[in-house]
Design an enzyme around this catalytic site. Structure first.
Site, PDB file in Angstrom:
ATOM      1  N   ASP A  14       3.143  -4.412   8.064  1.00  8.32           N
ATOM      2  CA  ASP A  14       2.035  -3.585   7.778  1.00  8.32           C
ATOM      3  C   ASP A  14       0.864  -4.696   8.092  1.00  8.32           C
ATOM      4  O   ASP A  14       0.550  -5.424   7.008  1.00  8.32           O
ATOM      5  CB  ASP A  14       2.411  -3.054   6.447  1.00  8.32           C
ATOM      6  N   HIS A  27       0.708  -1.213   0.103  1.00 11.72           N
ATOM      7  CA  HIS A  27       0.172  -0.003  -0.068  1.00 11.72           C
ATOM      8  C   HIS A  27       0.859   1.134   0.060  1.00 11.72           C
ATOM      9  O   HIS A  27       2.065   1.143   0.462  1.00 11.72           O
ATOM     10  CB  HIS A  27      -1.013  -0.035   1.465  1.00 11.72           C
ATOM     11  N   LYS A  66     -10.238  -0.377  10.587  1.00  9.58           N
ATOM     12  CA  LYS A  66     -10.359  -1.681   9.829  1.00  9.58           C
ATOM     13  C   LYS A  66     -10.769  -2.748  10.802  1.00  9.58           C
ATOM     14  O   LYS A  66     -10.633  -3.820  10.371  1.00  9.58           O
ATOM     15  CB  LYS A  66      -9.112  -2.055   9.029  1.00  9.58           C
ATOM     16  N   CYS A  71      -4.912   2.665  -3.340  1.00  3.53           N
ATOM     17  CA  CYS A  71      -3.518   3.314  -2.680  1.00  3.53           C
ATOM     18  C   CYS A  71      -2.415   2.216  -3.192  1.00  3.53           C
ATOM     19  O   CYS A  71      -1.754   2.069  -2.120  1.00  3.53           O
ATOM     20  CB  CYS A  71      -3.875   3.508  -1.439  1.00  3.53           C
ATOM     21  N   GLN A  80      -4.316  -5.060   6.852  1.00  3.40           N
ATOM     22  CA  GLN A  80      -5.334  -5.861   6.564  1.00  3.40           C
ATOM     23  C   GLN A  80      -5.503  -7.036   7.189  1.00  3.40           C
ATOM     24  O   GLN A  80      -6.299  -7.982   7.177  1.00  3.40           O
ATOM     25  CB  GLN A  80      -5.127  -6.192   4.803  1.00  3.40           C
TER      26      GLN A  80
HETATM   27  N1  PLP Z   1      -1.323  -0.895   4.939  1.00  4.28           N
HETATM   28  C1  PLP Z   1      -2.427  -1.465   3.973  1.00  4.28           C
HETATM   29  C2  PLP Z   1      -2.349  -2.784   3.637  1.00  4.28           C
HETATM   30  C3  PLP Z   1      -3.933  -0.838   4.036  1.00  4.28           C
HETATM   31  O1  PLP Z   1      -4.876  -1.397   3.416  1.00  4.28           O
HETATM   32  C4  PLP Z   1      -3.825   0.453   4.491  1.00  4.28           C
HETATM   33  C5  PLP Z   1      -5.186   1.210   4.224  1.00  4.28           C
HETATM   34  O2  PLP Z   1      -6.090   0.972   3.502  1.00  4.28           O
HETATM   35  C6  PLP Z   1      -2.956   1.190   5.126  1.00  4.28           C
HETATM   36  C7  PLP Z   1      -1.574   0.586   5.365  1.00  4.28           C
HETATM   37  C8  PLP Z   1      -3.113   2.379   5.681  1.00  4.28           C
HETATM   38  O3  PLP Z   1      -3.864   2.251   6.838  1.00  4.28           O
HETATM   39  P1  PLP Z   1      -4.624   3.749   7.592  1.00  4.28           P
HETATM   40  O4  PLP Z   1      -5.166   4.501   6.379  1.00  4.28           O
HETATM   41  O5  PLP Z   1      -5.785   3.182   8.358  1.00  4.28           O
HETATM   42  O6  PLP Z   1      -3.280   4.437   8.225  1.00  4.28           O
END
Ligand code: PLP
Length: 418
Positions: A211, A134, A237, A375, A214
């Protein structure tokens, strides 16, 4: 075959209808149709337990924390620190002091980029990521590398959307200062073999950030068993509030890291000449914290534990299998992301129709999906598409809703013949 037929016995006890009752938003009827909420990878809906806890806190218990001498403040502090314990337990972290509240996965990654990577990076050093990331797990590393004259190195993925492990291993070199990998891909649903990736990285002396944005809502996460060095996820999430997330970091690493932001709440003593910083986690929680959000997150994590992460994962697997088989029947539809290990995320394109048109048509059927690059533009580039449609499943979705999606796609095909 009907999507509702042949439920595996293992899920016989999963009472999705009872769970749905706990999510008031599911009674919403967009355009007069029952809401089918398939945008769970973007954000999840909130159970009544979380909503009620937030309302009760604001109505009866609200106060600033940590430094108050009055009863409300003391009680709010206990509730906030109780949420930290809920997050510790959720991740099976060894110590409470390893759990830092942040705004979300993005802020957690930025914190590690600024406080861990920046002081360690010299020109010629490298940070290793994968082609599945992401933007939140690309851009902070890219920025800190640019600032320090270091290089962002990317391990490629194969045509199924799986990281090529040998290529990942080959890129772990003497200059690699950190590897940052997603646990589950938001764009394709791929579940990375993170335990193996961490083992490979550690064999090369490289610390690893995972990370978990998900993964946390759908897989059991055990940071001690994984052996990673940092793990981040977002509250919104994991069926919790927005504006709150968790950075877990190894005690010995956090202890060496300078503050990310400075101000109140993160100090031992301040004079105009110098400031003594507090120990982690307070060192990384400058300013008035998101007290209500943290408490709401604690409730959400407890809720997930009660439903059972293994049951949620199995349920989403079933929905994914049903949806994968059913959409394959739609002429001209191509699924992106066919890795052997996948979470409940289905990304696809349809010949001759823009994903935004698909999203709009489905929306009018009451089906909320995401259409875009999610993203993850490098993932889109890898597959040669500007965007996909993404249906992502949550603990409250049903096989009947999958059928509604498939009917909606048949309507798209009718409007845009292949
Ligand atoms: N990493 C992954 C794999 C994501 O799907 C997301 C959000 O869609 C993020 C990071 C970023 O999360 P946040 O926008 O809640 O900080």
């Amino acid at each position: 075959m009907s999507a509702t037929a042949a439920r595996p016995a293992v899920l016989a006890g999963y009472d999705v209808e009872a769970l749905r009752e706990e999510f008031p938003v599911l009674a919403t009827r967009p355009y007069g149709k029952p809401l089918v909420y398939f945008d769970n990878a973007a954000t999840t809906q909130k159970p009544r337990a979380v909503l009620d806890r937030l309302a009760r806190f604001y109505a009866h218990e609200y106060a600033a924390i940590h430094r108050g001498v009055h009863l409300l403040s003391a009680q709010a502090t206990v509730a906030y620190e109780g949420a930290r314990e809920a997050a510790r337990r959720f991740l099976n972290a060894a110590r409470l002091t390893e759990v830092v509240f942040v705004r979300g996965a993005t802020e957690g990654i930025n914190l590690v980029a600024a406080s861990f990577a920046r002081p360690r990076l010299a020109p010629g050093d490298e940070i290793l990521i994968t082609a599945l990331e992401h933007h939140s797990n690309i851009v902070p590393w890219q920025a800190v590398c640019a600032e320090r004259g270091a290089k962002l190195v990317v391990a490629p993925i194969d045509d199924r959307g799986a990281v090529i492990l040998e290529e990942f291993e080959r890129r772990l070199g003497p200059h690699t200062k950190l590897a940052a990998v997603t646990h589950v891909s938001n764009a394709l649903g791929t579940i990375n073999p993170v335990a193996e990736m961490i083992r490979l990285a550690h064999a090369a002396g490289v610390p690893v950030l995972v990370d978990g944005a998900q993964a946390a809502p759908r897989l059991t996460v055990d940071v001690q068993a994984l052996g990673c060095d940092f793990y981040v996820f977002s509250g919104h999430k994991t069926y919790g509030p927005t504006g709150i997330g968790v950075l877990w970091g190894r005690q010995e690493l956090l202890a060496e890291m300078p503050p990310y932001q400075t101000g109140g709440g993160m100090i031992r003593a301040v004079t105009f000449e110098e400031t003594l910083y507090d120990a982690p986690p307070a060192r990384f929680e400058a300013g008035t914290p998101p007290v209500a959000e943290a408490i709401g997150l604690g409730v959400a994590l407890g809720y997930l534990e009660r439903v059972g992460l293994d049951a949620i994962a199995a349920w989403e697997d079933e929905l994914l299998a049903l949806a994968t088989a059913a959409v394959a029947e739609v002429p001209g539809l191509r699924i992106l992301g066919t890795a052997p290990a996948k979470a409940g995320v289905l990304s696809f394109v349809m010949a001759g129709v823009h994903p935004h048109d698909i999203g709009t048509i489905l929306d009018h059927e009451g089906v909320a999906v995401r259409a875009g690059h999610h993203c993850a533009q490098p993932v889109m580039d890898r597959f040669g598409v500007p965007a996909t449609v993404r249906a992502s499943f949550g603990l409250y979705n049903t096989p009947a809703e999958v059928e509604t999606l498939v009917r909606g796609l048949a309507r798209v095909r009718h409007l845009f013949p292949a």
